[in-house]
Write a protein that holds these residues in place. Sequence first.
Motif, PDB file in Angstrom:
ATOM      1  N   GLU A  86      -6.449  82.882 131.600  1.00 50.92           N
ATOM      2  CA  GLU A  86      -7.043  82.495 130.326  1.00 50.92           C
ATOM      3  C   GLU A  86      -7.631  83.691 129.582  1.00 50.92           C
ATOM      4  OE1 GLU A  86      -9.983  79.691 131.386  1.00 50.92           O
ATOM      5  OE2 GLU A  86      -8.591  78.066 131.792  1.00 50.92           O
ATOM      6  N   SER A  87      -7.709  83.556 128.272  1.00 47.22           N
ATOM      7  CA  SER A  87      -8.399  84.544 127.451  1.00 47.22           C
ATOM      8  C   SER A  87      -9.878  84.587 127.851  1.00 47.22           C
ATOM      9  CB  SER A  87      -8.259  84.172 125.973  1.00 47.22           C
ATOM     10  OG  SER A  87      -8.984  85.064 125.164  1.00 47.22           O
ATOM     11  N   GLY A  88     -10.421  85.787 127.835  1.00 47.81           N
ATOM     12  CA  GLY A  88     -11.820  85.947 128.221  1.00 47.81           C
ATOM     13  C   GLY A  88     -11.983  86.615 129.577  1.00 47.81           C
ATOM     14  N   TYR A  89     -10.874  86.717 130.324  1.00 45.76           N
ATOM     15  CA  TYR A  89     -10.927  87.326 131.655  1.00 45.76           C
ATOM     16  C   TYR A  89     -10.184  88.663 131.706  1.00 45.76           C
ATOM     17  CZ  TYR A  89     -12.780  82.867 133.289  1.00 45.76           C
ATOM     18  OH  TYR A  89     -13.572  81.755 133.470  1.00 45.76           O
ATOM     19  N   GLU A  90     -10.004  89.289 130.537  1.00 40.32           N
ATOM     20  CA  GLU A  90      -9.246  90.534 130.477  1.00 40.32           C
ATOM     21  C   GLU A  90      -9.854  91.635 131.362  1.00 40.32           C
ATOM     22  OE1 GLU A  90      -8.504  88.273 126.700  1.00 40.32           O
ATOM     23  OE2 GLU A  90     -10.258  88.815 127.916  1.00 40.32           O
ATOM     24  N   GLU A  91     -11.194  91.705 131.409  1.00 40.54           N
ATOM     25  CA  GLU A  91     -11.861  92.780 132.140  1.00 40.54           C
ATOM     26  C   GLU A  91     -12.091  92.467 133.616  1.00 40.54           C
ATOM     27  OE1 GLU A  91     -12.402  95.638 130.636  1.00 40.54           O
ATOM     28  OE2 GLU A  91     -11.643  94.844 128.744  1.00 40.54           O
ATOM     29  N   GLN A  92     -11.811  91.229 134.028  1.00 35.29           N
ATOM     30  CA  GLN A  92     -12.061  90.828 135.409  1.00 35.29           C
ATOM     31  C   GLN A  92     -10.941  91.316 136.343  1.00 35.29           C
ATOM     32  OE1 GLN A  92     -15.328  89.762 134.093  1.00 35.29           O
ATOM     33  NE2 GLN A  92     -15.077  89.033 136.192  1.00 35.29           N
ATOM     34  N   ASN A  93     -11.288  91.517 137.599  1.00 28.56           N
ATOM     35  CA  ASN A  93     -10.294  91.923 138.585  1.00 28.56           C
ATOM     36  C   ASN A  93      -9.328  90.777 138.884  1.00 28.56           C
ATOM     37  OD1 ASN A  93     -11.332  94.458 138.828  1.00 28.56           O
ATOM     38  ND2 ASN A  93     -11.659  94.374 141.037  1.00 28.56           N
ATOM     39  N   LYS A  94      -8.061  91.128 139.099  1.00 26.95           N
ATOM     40  CA  LYS A  94      -7.037  90.155 139.471  1.00 26.95           C
ATOM     41  C   LYS A  94      -6.502  90.526 140.860  1.00 26.95           C
ATOM     42  CE  LYS A  94      -7.269  89.719 134.897  1.00 26.95           C
ATOM     43  NZ  LYS A  94      -8.005  90.629 134.009  1.00 26.95           N
ATOM     44  N   TYR A  95      -5.999  89.537 141.588  1.00 25.96           N
ATOM     45  CA  TYR A  95      -5.493  89.799 142.924  1.00 25.96           C
ATOM     46  C   TYR A  95      -4.505  88.727 143.355  1.00 25.96           C
ATOM     47  CZ  TYR A  95      -9.070  86.329 144.350  1.00 25.96           C
ATOM     48  OH  TYR A  95      -9.835  85.193 144.487  1.00 25.96           O
ATOM     49  N   LEU A  96      -3.766  89.051 144.425  1.00 26.43           N
ATOM     50  CA  LEU A  96      -2.892  88.073 145.066  1.00 26.43           C
ATOM     51  C   LEU A  96      -3.445  87.782 146.445  1.00 26.43           C
ATOM     52  CD1 LEU A  96      -0.082  86.618 144.510  1.00 26.43           C
ATOM     53  CD2 LEU A  96       0.856  88.247 146.138  1.00 26.43           C
ATOM     54  N   CYS A  97      -3.472  86.512 146.791  1.00 30.93           N
ATOM     55  CA  CYS A  97      -4.027  86.079 148.066  1.00 30.93           C
ATOM     56  C   CYS A  97      -2.946  85.318 148.843  1.00 30.93           C
ATOM     57  CB  CYS A  97      -5.244  85.186 147.807  1.00 30.93           C
ATOM     58  SG  CYS A  97      -6.250  84.863 149.266  1.00 30.93           S
ATOM     59  N   ARG A  98      -2.797  85.632 150.156  1.00 30.35           N
ATOM     60  CA  ARG A  98      -1.783  84.985 150.984  1.00 30.35           C
ATOM     61  C   ARG A  98      -2.368  83.817 151.765  1.00 30.35           C
ATOM     62  NH1 ARG A  98       1.233  90.432 153.231  1.00 30.35           N
ATOM     63  NH2 ARG A  98      -0.911  91.008 153.747  1.00 30.35           N
ATOM     64  N   GLY A  99      -1.502  82.808 151.975  1.00 33.78           N
ATOM     65  CA  GLY A  99      -1.912  81.689 152.826  1.00 33.78           C
ATOM     66  C   GLY A  99      -2.829  80.706 152.126  1.00 33.78           C
ATOM     67  N   GLU A 100      -3.764  80.121 152.880  1.00 26.65           N
ATOM     68  CA  GLU A 100      -4.658  79.108 152.323  1.00 26.65           C
ATOM     69  C   GLU A 100      -5.742  79.700 151.440  1.00 26.65           C
ATOM     70  OE1 GLU A 100      -4.106  75.937 152.388  1.00 26.65           O
ATOM     71  OE2 GLU A 100      -2.320  76.304 153.594  1.00 26.65           O
ATOM     72  N   CYS A 101      -6.064  80.970 151.662  1.00 22.26           N
ATOM     73  CA  CYS A 101      -7.012  81.692 150.808  1.00 22.26           C
ATOM     74  C   CYS A 101      -8.366  80.981 150.717  1.00 22.26           C
ATOM     75  CB  CYS A 101      -6.418  81.888 149.414  1.00 22.26           C
ATOM     76  SG  CYS A 101      -7.211  83.207 148.446  1.00 22.26           S
TER      77      CYS A 101
ATOM     78  N   VAL B  46     -12.505  80.479 151.195  1.00 21.58           N
ATOM     79  CA  VAL B  46     -13.622  81.341 150.787  1.00 21.58           C
ATOM     80  C   VAL B  46     -13.972  82.338 151.884  1.00 21.58           C
ATOM     81  CG1 VAL B  46     -16.060  81.371 150.149  1.00 21.58           C
ATOM     82  CG2 VAL B  46     -14.550  79.612 149.222  1.00 21.58           C
ATOM     83  N   LEU B  47     -13.906  81.914 153.145  1.00 19.50           N
ATOM     84  CA  LEU B  47     -14.300  82.761 154.266  1.00 19.50           C
ATOM     85  C   LEU B  47     -13.146  83.551 154.866  1.00 19.50           C
ATOM     86  CD1 LEU B  47     -16.725  80.296 156.093  1.00 19.50           C
ATOM     87  CD2 LEU B  47     -17.296  82.124 154.486  1.00 19.50           C
ATOM     88  N   ASN B  48     -11.939  83.327 154.368  1.00 25.31           N
ATOM     89  CA  ASN B  48     -10.779  84.011 154.945  1.00 25.31           C
ATOM     90  C   ASN B  48      -9.733  84.291 153.876  1.00 25.31           C
ATOM     91  OD1 ASN B  48      -8.966  85.138 156.758  1.00 25.31           O
ATOM     92  ND2 ASN B  48      -8.167  83.145 157.409  1.00 25.31           N
ATOM     93  N   LYS B  49      -9.963  85.346 153.126  1.00 22.25           N
ATOM     94  CA  LYS B  49      -9.045  85.724 152.060  1.00 22.25           C
ATOM     95  C   LYS B  49      -8.177  86.892 152.529  1.00 22.25           C
ATOM     96  CE  LYS B  49     -11.949  84.381 148.117  1.00 22.25           C
ATOM     97  NZ  LYS B  49     -11.108  83.305 147.624  1.00 22.25           N
ATOM     98  N   ASP B  50      -6.869  86.675 152.603  1.00 16.42           N
ATOM     99  CA  ASP B  50      -5.912  87.731 152.928  1.00 16.42           C
ATOM    100  C   ASP B  50      -5.359  88.262 151.610  1.00 16.42           C
ATOM    101  OD1 ASP B  50      -3.939  89.404 153.815  1.00 16.42           O
ATOM    102  OD2 ASP B  50      -2.700  87.845 154.722  1.00 16.42           O
ATOM    103  N   ILE B  51      -5.917  89.372 151.138  1.00 17.45           N
ATOM    104  CA  ILE B  51      -5.590  89.922 149.822  1.00 17.45           C
ATOM    105  C   ILE B  51      -4.864  91.261 150.000  1.00 17.45           C
ATOM    106  CG2 ILE B  51      -6.513  90.743 147.611  1.00 17.45           C
ATOM    107  CD1 ILE B  51      -8.890  88.849 148.059  1.00 17.45           C
ATOM    108  N   PRO B  52      -3.521  91.269 149.886  1.00 18.51           N
ATOM    109  CA  PRO B  52      -2.777  92.524 150.061  1.00 18.51           C
ATOM    110  C   PRO B  52      -2.925  93.485 148.892  1.00 18.51           C
ATOM    111  CG  PRO B  52      -1.284  90.734 149.492  1.00 18.51           C
ATOM    112  CD  PRO B  52      -2.624  90.111 149.700  1.00 18.51           C
TER     113      PRO B  52
END
Length: 355
Positions: A264-279, A281-287
């Motif tokens: 969405e517009s408004g998140y241009e400056e925020q970090n983006k990422y890809l997360c594998r699996g169920e992702c 809150v306590l177990n984020k696999d972010i390559p």
Amino acid sequence: MIQICDHKLLIFLLLIMSVLACETTEILTFTGYEGGKVEIRCPYESGYEEKNKYLCRGECSVLNKDIPVESGSPAKDRRFSLTDDRTTHIFTVTITDLRTEDQGKHWCGVRTGLGTYDKYTEINLEIKPDLVSVVSRVTGEHLNITCHYNSDLKNKIKFMCKGSDPSLCETSGIKVSSETNSTGRFSLRDDESAGVFTVTITDLTLEDSGIYWCGAGETGQKNKNKWISVTDLNINNVLASETTEILTFTGYEGGKVEIRCPYESGYEEQNKYLCRGECSVLNKDIPVESGSPAKDRRFSLTDDRTTHIFTVTITDLRTEDQGKYWCGVRTGLGKLDKYTEINLEIKPGKSEYSV
């Protein structure tokens, strides 16, 4: 009755007999990809409709014919099959599960009868390791498909067509050529000095998904064109991150895939990422995440803040890469990140095209 006692003379005579009776020096070249298939089309003269046809590998001498497939008999190599169109006087040999050792000289053969030489057409089969280019885009965007060609095709008509089978799309599915330059949302620009032509598709729709072939030759001249490259285009809807709809992307083992993540517009400056699996809150696999070195060097991320789409590219694809992913956008401390669910499919097969 003449007896030949000198074995050297006998060998010499047999060698003479092994010369192939080729009426033309022209060599037909076909190209395929490892793991894929290729169709070798063999023209023959009128009058031989009822005769057996076959494919012969290697030098194909009289004393040493390696024939994996012949009409009227079960194929010796089950990867080979043969069909004969007696109306067009063309028989077609299809080879599946292509391997590097399939590359080289072959001969299309037609049986002529006892005491006469068979009819032959020489075939050069090229096997390439490269995969079809797999590209994903979203509706409303534009796409440039770049097609490189050799200098011998400089003065030929360049064109692109859509269809799973190039033998059909070259006559019925042509979208644009260097003769027309543009057709609706399709346009073509040819840079002869660089040996590249570029096809642009604007305002992409879901119906644009499919296989596109870059070719050079003469439009409408079936089976006489050279196919340069092929692109598998996957179009997805632009989806808001709150939606429960899943974006599906497809890649091939050993190749690469581009996962395009709208936000969405408004998140241009925020970090983006890809997360594998169920992702969770306590177990984020972010390559990979923007602003940080990728944890897996096969992953890279670029962010287009104008279109509000970030793209994750994965190279050297493997079967274990298949499965669920999430496009994630950081929202700030104490807030839940924004997610779009991704399904990544990895196919073992490789696409092919023939000349």
